[in-house]
Design an enzyme around this catalytic site. Structure first.
Site, PDB file in Angstrom:
ATOM      1  N   THR A 314       0.768  -1.264  -0.302  1.00  0.00           N
ATOM      2  CA  THR A 314      -0.081   0.081  -0.189  1.00  0.00           C
ATOM      3  C   THR A 314       0.798   1.493  -0.143  1.00  0.00           C
ATOM      4  OG1 THR A 314      -1.466   1.290   1.231  1.00  0.00           O
ATOM      5  CG2 THR A 314      -0.027   0.134   2.405  1.00  0.00           C
ATOM      6  N   HIS A 366       1.963 -11.533  14.456  1.00  0.00           N
ATOM      7  CA  HIS A 366       3.402 -12.414  15.524  1.00  0.00           C
ATOM      8  C   HIS A 366       2.944 -13.517  15.387  1.00  0.00           C
ATOM      9  CE1 HIS A 366       7.638 -11.578  17.207  1.00  0.00           C
ATOM     10  NE2 HIS A 366       6.890 -10.939  18.290  1.00  0.00           N
TER      11      HIS A 366
END
Length: 395
Positions: A314, A366
């Protein structure tokens, strides 16, 4: 004469239903073949439904805001020869509306004249009752003056009230879906972001040197995004965990490289997919990005062009963003954020120099991606961009 059904087109398996967004024609309107009759909105894109034949819009069965599914009947089109009765009905409807409007205008004119006669009372005939008439006239004028003052105050109050009005409109399907996905990511992933910066000198020099000949030969401009796509592809090869996703209690590793490119449209952010970027050249990537951007702007993207994608890029820099924390595009596990290029003082070999720098942000889940791998991946992207000749040498 025949009735033609206006149907919802086949929706992909990933799209359960759609919302009738707007009818561009009213009942009784003449319609030419390929005129857009109605637009329906899914949680991904807007679909236009054109007229298959020339005719008159006879019936609307699903109004704006209705939830519809594949092949559902939206309305009917009266095609080919049109009965005289129907034409007369349409003419009569318009004629009745004109008569009604004329009647309302005449009534209003008569009422206004009557009001003027009542409130004027300027000429008083000679008679023994002149004083009474004068008093009555004075009282009438005073009464109308008080009413006028009240109306004036009311208008002022209306003005202040209108100045603090609130407008409520329903969220579009696309906006609601975006909101749901963003909240879902924040609640269901362990999202972290790592940052770095890249010196854009080499790429900017390449563009300056070859931009004109590139556009002349290939019919498309040489932008920045194709370099980032190539750099991300090289990084994904080295870090397979980033080209993967979590599905329940399983990790899905993708053996192909599909990269989503975030495109801003009037209806919201969409992410069309560049498929098999490992087989694409810089030219192929630039042409695909141009095509997708134009389709996104015009609302012509197809659902299948938005499905999938293993990683997203993006670019908030086109709006002037210097740094941001991009949110993962589920079910993907990572997203790269590009930002504005700014000349900044940088220390090179113990010397302060001014260089065109860009901050990069890599947000990642994560649960799947360790900090070491995310940082190493972003450094790989940085190194590729600062020395783009490595794309050709594949090193």
């Amino acid at each position: 004469m025949s009735d033609i059904n206006i149907l919802v087109p086949d929706l992909p398996e990933s799209v359960a239903d759609a919302t009738v967004a707007v009818w561009h024609k009213k009942i009784g309107d003449h319609v030419k073949q390929n005129d857009i009759l109605v637009e329906i909105e899914t949680d991904k894109i807007m679909l236009e439904i054109p007229a298959q034949h020339t005719g008159i819009l006879k019936e609307i069965l699903e109004k704006e805001g209705s939830i519809v599914t594949s092949k559902q009947l939206l309305g009917r089109l009266l095609c080919k020869k049109i009965h005289d009765d129907m034409e007369k009905d349409i003419v009569n409807i318009h004629h009745d509306q004109e008569i009604q409007t004329s009647s309302q205008l005449s009534s209003r004119s008569i009422q206004e004249e009557s009001d003027n006669d009542i409130s004027g009372f300027a000429i008083v005939k000679e008679s023994s009752d002149n004083k009474d008439l004068f008093d009555q006239s004075f009282n009438n004028n005073q009464m109308h003056h008080n009413i006028a003052q009240q109306k004036s105050v009311s208008k002022k109050n209306d003005f202040f009230v209108k100045g603090r009005d609130e407008t409520r409109v329903p969220m579009t399907r696309l906006r609601k879906k975006i909101a749901e996905r963003l909240v879902n990511v924040k609640q269901n992933t362990a999202m972290l972001t790592t940052f770095n910066e890249v010196d854009m000198t080499s790429i900017m020099n390449l563009r300056t040197k070859y931009a004109k000949i590139f556009e002349q030969r290939h019919g498309v401009r040489l932008g920045f995004m194709s370099f980032f796509v190539k750099a991300v592809f090289e990084a994904l090869k080295l870090f397979p965990e980033i080209n993967a996703s979590i599905d329940g209690e399983e990790i899905v590793y993708y053996n192909y490289f599909d990269i989503s490119i975030a495109v801003s449209t009037d209806r919201g952010l969409v992410t069309p997919v560049l498929r098999n970027v490992d087989n694409m050249s810089i030219v192929d990537i630039e042409k695909q990005i141009k095509c997708m951007s134009m389709k996104g702007r015009d609302g012509k993207l197809k659902v299948e062009e938005l499905d999938g994608g293993n990683f997203t890029i993006t670019n908030g820099g086109i709006f002037g963003s210097l740094m941001s924390t991009p949110i993962i595009n589920p079910p993907q596990s990572a997203i790269l954020g590009m930002h504005a290029i700014k000349e900044r003082p940088v220390v090179i070999d113990q010397q302060i120099v001014i260089l065109p720098m860009m901050y990069l942000a890599l947000s990642y889940d994560h649960r799947l991606i360790d900090g070491k791998d995310s940082i190493s991946c972003l450094i790989t992207i940085k190194d590729m961009l600062e020395d783009p000749i490595r794309f050709l040498l594949e090193i």
